[in-house]
Structure formats: C-alpha cells, structure tokens
Scaffold this motif. Structure first.
Motif, mmCIF file in Angstrom:
data_model
loop_
_atom_site.group_PDB
_atom_site.id
_atom_site.type_symbol
_atom_site.label_atom_id
_atom_site.label_comp_id
_atom_site.label_asym_id
_atom_site.label_seq_id
_atom_site.Cartn_x
_atom_site.Cartn_y
_atom_site.Cartn_z
ATOM 1 N N UNK A 45 0.823 -1.205 0.000
ATOM 2 C CA UNK A 45 0.000 0.000 0.000
ATOM 3 C C UNK A 45 0.861 1.262 0.000
ATOM 4 N N UNK A 46 1.958 1.264 0.752
ATOM 5 C CA UNK A 46 2.812 2.457 0.829
ATOM 6 C C UNK A 46 3.609 2.679 -0.448
ATOM 7 N N UNK A 47 3.731 1.624 -1.270
ATOM 8 C CA UNK A 47 4.502 1.749 -2.507
ATOM 9 C C UNK A 47 3.612 2.004 -3.709
ATOM 10 N N UNK A 48 2.474 1.327 -3.760
ATOM 11 C CA UNK A 48 1.645 1.352 -4.969
ATOM 12 C C UNK A 48 0.253 1.916 -4.734
ATOM 13 N N UNK A 49 -0.051 2.344 -3.517
ATOM 14 C CA UNK A 49 -1.416 2.759 -3.208
ATOM 15 C C UNK A 49 -1.829 4.016 -3.950
ATOM 16 N N UNK A 50 -2.975 3.960 -4.631
ATOM 17 C CA UNK A 50 -3.522 5.125 -5.311
ATOM 18 C C UNK A 50 -4.308 5.977 -4.316
ATOM 19 N N UNK A 51 -4.794 7.128 -4.768
ATOM 20 C CA UNK A 51 -5.563 8.008 -3.890
ATOM 21 C C UNK A 51 -6.841 7.320 -3.415
ATOM 22 N N UNK A 52 -7.517 6.590 -4.323
ATOM 23 C CA UNK A 52 -8.742 5.894 -3.933
ATOM 24 C C UNK A 52 -8.469 4.803 -2.911
ATOM 25 N N UNK A 53 -7.394 4.058 -3.097
ATOM 26 C CA UNK A 53 -7.038 3.013 -2.143
ATOM 27 C C UNK A 53 -6.707 3.610 -0.782
ATOM 28 N N UNK A 54 -6.024 4.751 -0.784
ATOM 29 C CA UNK A 54 -5.671 5.383 0.489
ATOM 30 C C UNK A 54 -6.924 5.827 1.241
ATOM 31 N N UNK A 55 -7.892 6.381 0.527
ATOM 32 C CA UNK A 55 -9.130 6.802 1.195
ATOM 33 C C UNK A 55 -9.883 5.601 1.766
ATOM 34 N N UNK A 56 -9.889 4.489 1.030
ATOM 35 C CA UNK A 56 -10.626 3.315 1.486
ATOM 36 C C UNK A 56 -9.983 2.653 2.692
ATOM 37 N N UNK A 57 -8.648 2.599 2.725
ATOM 38 C CA UNK A 57 -7.944 1.821 3.746
ATOM 39 C C UNK A 57 -7.381 2.669 4.877
ATOM 40 N N UNK A 58 -7.634 3.974 4.878
ATOM 41 C CA UNK A 58 -7.117 4.825 5.949
ATOM 42 C C UNK A 58 -7.599 4.373 7.335
ATOM 43 N N UNK A 59 -8.887 3.983 7.527
ATOM 44 C CA UNK A 59 -9.293 3.518 8.871
ATOM 45 C C UNK A 59 -8.532 2.274 9.325
ATOM 46 N N UNK A 60 -8.256 1.339 8.398
ATOM 47 C CA UNK A 60 -7.508 0.135 8.778
ATOM 48 C C UNK A 60 -6.091 0.481 9.204
ATOM 49 N N UNK A 61 -5.446 1.385 8.462
ATOM 50 C CA UNK A 61 -4.075 1.781 8.818
ATOM 51 C C UNK A 61 -4.069 2.513 10.145
ATOM 52 N N UNK A 62 -5.098 3.319 10.416
ATOM 53 C CA UNK A 62 -5.174 4.023 11.697
ATOM 54 C C UNK A 62 -5.227 3.035 12.860
ATOM 55 N N UNK A 63 -5.964 1.936 12.699
ATOM 56 C CA UNK A 63 -6.025 0.925 13.765
ATOM 57 C C UNK A 63 -4.666 0.285 13.992
ATOM 58 N N UNK A 64 -3.937 0.027 12.899
ATOM 59 C CA UNK A 64 -2.635 -0.643 13.023
ATOM 60 C C UNK A 64 -1.581 0.254 13.658
ATOM 61 N N UNK A 65 -1.809 1.569 13.657
ATOM 62 C CA UNK A 65 -0.839 2.468 14.280
ATOM 63 C C UNK A 65 -0.716 2.221 15.779
ATOM 64 N N UNK A 66 -1.749 1.657 16.401
ATOM 65 C CA UNK A 66 -1.735 1.420 17.846
ATOM 66 C C UNK A 66 -1.641 -0.062 18.184
ATOM 67 N N UNK A 67 -1.220 -0.886 17.232
ATOM 68 C CA UNK A 67 -1.029 -2.312 17.485
ATOM 69 C C UNK A 67 0.148 -2.529 18.435
ATOM 70 N N UNK A 68 0.125 -3.584 19.214
ATOM 71 C CA UNK A 68 1.234 -3.818 20.164
ATOM 72 C C UNK A 68 2.544 -4.175 19.484
ATOM 73 N N UNK A 69 2.495 -4.729 18.299
ATOM 74 C CA UNK A 69 3.716 -5.158 17.629
ATOM 75 C C UNK A 69 4.480 -3.965 17.057
ATOM 76 N N UNK A 70 5.738 -3.718 17.466
ATOM 77 C CA UNK A 70 6.524 -2.614 16.883
ATOM 78 C C UNK A 70 6.726 -2.779 15.384
ATOM 79 N N UNK A 71 6.830 -4.031 14.930
ATOM 80 C CA UNK A 71 7.042 -4.298 13.515
ATOM 81 C C UNK A 71 5.871 -3.753 12.685
ATOM 82 N N UNK A 72 4.664 -4.032 13.090
ATOM 83 C CA UNK A 72 3.485 -3.582 12.355
ATOM 84 C C UNK A 72 3.300 -2.076 12.494
#
Length: 712
Positions: A45-72
C-alpha cells in the motif's frame, strides 16, 4: 455469486487493465493478525497505493498504528506518510494516534512518528497549530537523545547506542526532530523560546569528527535561523558555518557558503567576521565552490571594506574561469557604483574591469562610465590620459575602446596640453591621436558601434585641434560608402557639416554638458524631470466617448491598434528637439504625495508602482514600475507592456534591464508617462512576460485601484 475484482484487470467484469478499485486481498490482509502478512500488505500500500485506495484503507491503517507489535506499527506509520502525501485531506484521521506514538521508546517507531508529524504540519495549518502544543515533549526527547549515555538495548557490534553515540549511523532521529522543531517554531515566538536553550546545547555539544555530526549541526543552524531565536544564538549558528568553511570536505564547504549567503542580509555583521575565510574560498578549484564564494564575497561588500574587497575581487577577476568572469565583472561594477569612496577610485575600478574583462561586462558599463567621467570635471584630464594609455596598449576590449574614443573626442584638448597632476604627464601630438583613432576604425576587431564612437571622436577633434582638418575630412568621406548603414549615415551627416554648415560645426560638436550624478535615485528623478519637460509641450489628445474606453482598454493588447503603446512623437519640430538637446537638465520637481501601489506578486516576483505628478503640469503622470525578486532563481527576459484608454496618451520608456537577480538583487525600473488632460478615471492594463525557474510566465491583468490622486 458475483466475481470480485482484484484490481489487476484480469477478472471478469473488470473493464480496464488499470483498475483503481481497492483489492479485497489488501483489505483482508490488513485485518488478519499475522504480522508478516500485515507487513507485506502495508508495504504494498505504501509503494503502490492510489488516492482511492488510500481513502478506502485509511481507517484500517489508523487501527494498526496502535497495534502492540513494533514491527506492524513501524510499517503502518510509513504507510500513513504515503497516504498523507497522496491525499492531504486525510490529515485529520492520523492526528490522534500521533500524540500517543510520541511516548514510544522504540527508536524506529519514534523516527517514523516524527516524519509523519512533519508531513502533517507541512500540509495542514490545523495540524501545525495542534502539534505546537507538544513542543516541550519534542524538546525533552531531543535532550534525552543528546545527553543519555550507554544503552545495552541498542548496542550494535560494540557501539554504544548508535542513535546517540555512533555518528556514522546516528543523527537521523535528531535531524528529523530538528526539522520538525524548525517547522513548529517558525513565526511562533512562544515555541521558539521553548527550544532556544536546547538548540544552544546541541550546537555546542555535538561531535563534528564524523559526517553525521556535521549533518546534525547543519540542521541545528537552519532551525536557529528559521525561528525567533536569541541574537547570541544566531551568532553561534553563523560561527558554526564559519567552521564548516575550514572543513576538508568540499560538500560541507559548499553547504556553508550557500547557508551564509542566505543569512548575509539578516545577520550581516556576524557573517562579516568570516570574510577572510570566504575570500580564501575564491581560489577553490571546484567551479561550484568558487561561484558560491564569489556571490557571498560580493554580498559582503560595504562602505567600510569596499577598498580591500575590491582588491581581492579584482585579483580574482584576472585569474577566474571564463564562465565566472561575467558575473565577477558585473558584481564589481555594481558594488563600485554603490559604495565608491571617491570618484577617482570609482573610475580606476571600472577601468581595471574594462581592461581585464572588457568583453564580459554588462551592456550599460560604457554609458555609466561616460556619465561618471562627464560629471567629474576635476578628473577630465586624468581620465583622458588613463584611457589614452589603455587604448594605446590594447584595442581588443571593445567597451574600453568605446569609452576611450568618447573621452578622447570630448577632452582631446586636455590630452594634447599634457597637464595632469595625478599621473606623469603624457606628451602626445595631434598626429598620434588621429593615427590611434584611425587604427581603431581599421581594426578587424572593432564592432560597428566601436567604429561609430571612433568616427564621432574624430569629428569632435576637428573643433578641438589647432591643426588642419583635411585628414579628418578624408577619413569621414571614406565612410560615406561604408556597407554599415549606421556608419554611412554618420559619415554623410558629418561630411555635410564640413561642406554646407561649417559655421555651425563648432556649436554642434561642443562638449557635452556636465551631469551631476549623486546616485541611482537622482538619476531616476532626472529622467522623470526630462520626461515631464517633453510631455508638457504635447497637445491634448482628442477625447473619446466614455463608453468606448473599457473596450479600448481590453482590446488594445490583443492585436488591435497599437497607438496607445507607441504614440507619435509629442513634439516633432526640429527646433524643440534642439532646445531639449542643448538645455541643461533642470532640478526635478518635488514628488506629489501619492501612495505607492503593489499590483503583482508571484513566487517572489513583485511589481510596485510609484507616482509623480509635476506641479507645473498636473495633466502629466509619471509612473515608475519597479520589479523585484526575492526568490532563489533569477528572472530573465522580463518585459512589461501597458495600455490605457484612447482618451489618454501613453509613452513607455525603455526599462533599466531585462534580468532581475535572485535574493533581492538590483531591481528593474521602467518609466510610464501618461498625459490625462481631461482628468478621466485612470485604468491600466499590464502584460508581464518573463522566465522564472526555467518556465515561461505570462500574466495579463487590469489595475483598477489606482490612487485617486494620480488622476484627479
């Protein structure tokens, strides 16, 4: 069941091979709890994500920002950075998680978080205001990085905490924090005061033995200069750049010169302390370094050091590469004109430039020097002796030859008298002077303009020499059949003077009147005064119906009549022209209290109008257009055209140049003369064309808010 699109264009019901829909596999992969799968989806997503993909998946990425795993979390932060760059309006989605991520102790996550906050602040004023509240927290993080000692958690190959100690691998995090602090402290005094002490600590305690330490110091300097820092801290920053000039690495020296050039206007006295080091950089073999050193050296010239700096710059002019000679010569002439301590020193400086690099000087150098010599009556004998000697030694430098020919024609009698207290008297006779000018005329190196100067000089000497003028008449008659039309016309006119109007020759060819020149402002006022005198004799223009004025104004620049741009001469009578030719310039009238007006601004290019209405002719308006450039790139091929309604009469004077140098260099000025006998409401339509940052710019706009005092 319907078939779902994967975004590849190979599934049924997908109409194109470049489908912009969000692949369902990415959505499902981000929702899974398998870290490698989530990491791979985030990288995609960070390499090939288009504007439409970013709008659709922004909530999912926001959730992963607070995941316990430092890697994710780390990969989610980088994906969020890409989303912000792709879709800036997503800034509000990532604001809340960033505040929590600043409490992270993991260096990788913290570095990514600071990068994300920087992107948010650069693209959203609301985010900038929001994150100014966390400046104390950022200051504390940076202080911890600077002062914390050995950490076994981050020990790599025996190196203690590479983010804090090893300058080859550290500095990235510190640099990112400094960049963020620079953005947050810009134009905000409270935030600047919070970080002042820490910046001083970083500037004094950073190890410069390795390249990353220099990078941290450089970012510290940029931060100090961009925020509201204390005066002592700014001096410290300039001193750091001065130490960079002594570094053996050419890249570091180039960065220091470029940064000092940006600071010389705001912190001139602090930069002035490093003048000897800057002058030494003129001798760099690298062309980029020597060019930057030349620009900075010219910027450091002032009235107190002009003599010493001109000696250094003139020595550099003699040995500098050919591609730098034009810039060096132009800079010396400008600095000498601005800071000359005496007229004789000014003349000597220009003569040295013309002798050393005459073919590289600006086009107006000849006119400036002739005007300078003409206004220095006490130096006429000195100037003509110096120029005669220079011309006898070298006739290849065309600007020098033109000035010398003009001076010999004007003051040849002083040359033959041989009385000059400033230098050793030169004994020459009439035949030697005439032979030298004939040599210029016959030389294959002489341009047509140079031959014109020499021919006019010979003609003027016919009224200043005591001997027979037959030799001069013969030379003039030869050029009556010259292939160059200009020279042929001059020769025919001069020959006619000899044959038909010999009784008027002495009066027509008398010395030019003295012109007092006190500075650029006085020159401009003199031009405006002369323009007012000429326009005051003009007949009133015929009045057009008011309904047609706006139509004329809008159509004038689109290929219709050009009468408003190029009106016929206002006083075509030969008698009037002769009066203006022989009259001494009068003192300029006091300017009317009309406020200036800014009419255009784009990418640092600004256009201002100033107004003068001569008291003796209220129907006349003199508008001075001033074009300035505060950007980092030169403005070239600058042209300003104007149009007014047909009830008015407009004359455009030639501009002072067509290039506006970068960083507040010498502006371009142009005089508009408008005759408005009926005091009709004044409108202007302007068309600007120029090149800026390698792009052609054309702007057409109307100026309808001119001050009422300019036409009532």
């Amino acid at each position: 069941m319907g078939t779902q699109c994967t975004g590849t264009g190979s599934w049924p019901n997908c109409s194109t091979s470049t489908c912009w829909a969000t692949p369902p596999t990415l959505d499902s992969d981000l929702s899974q709890g398998i870290q490698p799968v989530q990491g791979l989806a985030l990288c995609t997503l960070s390499t090939m994500g288009s504007a439409e993909m970013c709008r659709d998946l922004a909530p999912e990425v926001e959730k992963l920002l607070l995941q316990p795993s430092p890697y994710v979390r780390k990969k989610a932060i980088l994906t969020a950075v890409h989303m912000i760059r792709k879709v800036p309006e997503l800034s509000s989605v990532f604001l809340p998680p960033c505040v929590h991520l600043l409490h992270e102790r993991h260096h990788g996550i913290l570095l990514g978080t600071i990068t994300l906050i920087t992107e948010l602040c650069e693209r959203s004023p609301a985010a900038l205001k929001h994150f100014r509240k966390v400046v104390p927290q950022l200051v504390q993080i940076l202080r911890t990085l600077v002062t914390t000692g050995y950490s076994t958690e981050h020990s790599i190959s025996g190196v203690s905490d590479p983010f804090l100690q090893d300058q080859e691998t550290c500095g990235g995090e510190e640099v990112q924090i400094l960049r963020l602090l620079r953005i947050l402290g810009r134009n905000h005094e409270e935030s600047s005061e919070t970080m002042n002490d820490l910046l001083a600590q970083v500037a004094t305690n950073t190890d410069t033995s390795r390249n990353a330490g220099n990078a941290v110091l450089f970012e510290t300097v940029l931060t100090i200069m961009d925020i509201h820092s204390a005066a002592g801290l700014r001096v410290l920053a300039v001193n750091i750049l001065g130490r960079f000039l002594l570094n053996s690495d050419r890249n570091i020296r180039y960065v220091a010169l470029t940064s000092l050039l940006r600071l010389v206007q705001s912190d001139h006295s602090a930069v002035q302390r490093h003048r000897p080091t800057v002058v030494d950089c003129l001798q760099e073999t690298d062309a980029s370094l020597s060019r930057r050193a030349l620009e900075l050296s010219l910027a450091l010239v002032n009235s107190s050091n002009v003599r010493a700096m001109m000696q250094e710059l003139q020595a550099f002019l003699e040995s500098c590469p050919p591609d730098l000679r034009a810039d060096c010569a132009s800079g010396i002439l400008l600095a000498a004109e601005r800071f000359a301590p005496t007229k004789r020193w000014h003349i000597d400086t220009i003569l040295h430039v013309l002798t050393t690099a005459g073919t590289h000087v600006r086009d107006d150098a000849v006119a400036n020097l002739t005007q300078l010599i003409g206004g220095a009556q006490e130096l006429h004998a000195y100037s003509v002796h110096r120029l005669y000697n220079a011309l006898a030694e070298d006739i290849s430098q065309q600007p020098l030859v033109q000035v010398a020919a003009w001076c010999i024609g004007e003051y040849g009698d002083l040359l033959l008298e041989g009385n000059c207290e400033e230098i050793e008297p030169l004994q020459v006779d009439e035949e030697e002077v005439l032979a030298l000018l004939e040599k210029v005329l016959q030389s294959h190196m002489s341009l047509p303009a140079t031959r014109g100067y020499a021919l006019t000089a010979l003609m003027k000497l016919s009224t200043r020499l005591q001997g027979n003028n037959n030799r001069i008449r013969q030379v003039v008659s030869i050029y009556r059949s010259c292939l160059d039309v200009e020279l042929q016309q001059r020769a025919v006119e001069y020959d006619t003077l000899f044959r038909k109007y010999d009784h008027m020759r002495a009066a027509i060819l008398e010395k030019m009147p003295l012109v007092e020149r006190d500075g650029p402002q006085a020159d401009e006022e003199a031009k405006q005064s002369k323009a007012a005198a000429q326009l005051s004799e003009a007949a009133p223009a015929p009045t057009e119906p008011q309904a047609s004025q706006l139509l004329d104004l809008l159509d004038l620049l689109d290929g219709a009549s050009g009468d408003a741009q190029h009106p016929p001469p206002l006083d075509p009578s030969p008698g009037g022209a002769l009066v203006y030719l022989l009259d001494l310039p009068c003192a300029p009238p006091p300017p009317a209290p009309i406020p200036d007006l800014k009419v255009f601004e784009r990418e640092g290019v600004q256009l201002n109008l100033s107004f003068i209405r001569p008291p003796e002719n209220p129907a006349l308006l003199l508008i001075t257009i001033t074009a300035t450039n505060s950007s980092e790139g030169d403005v070239t091929n600058f042209i300003c055209q104007a149009a007014v309604p047909k009830s008015l009469q407009l004359q455009l004077q030639a501009p002072s140049g067509n290039t506006v140098p970068a960083r507040g260099g010498l502006p371009i000025t142009q005089l508009f003369r408008i005759l408005n006998p009926n005091k009709a409401p004044l409108r202007l339509k302007l068309r600007l064309t120029y090149n800026h940052f390698h792009q052609s710019v054309q702007e057409i706009f109307e100026v309808n808010n001119l001050p009422v005092e300019s036409w009532q």
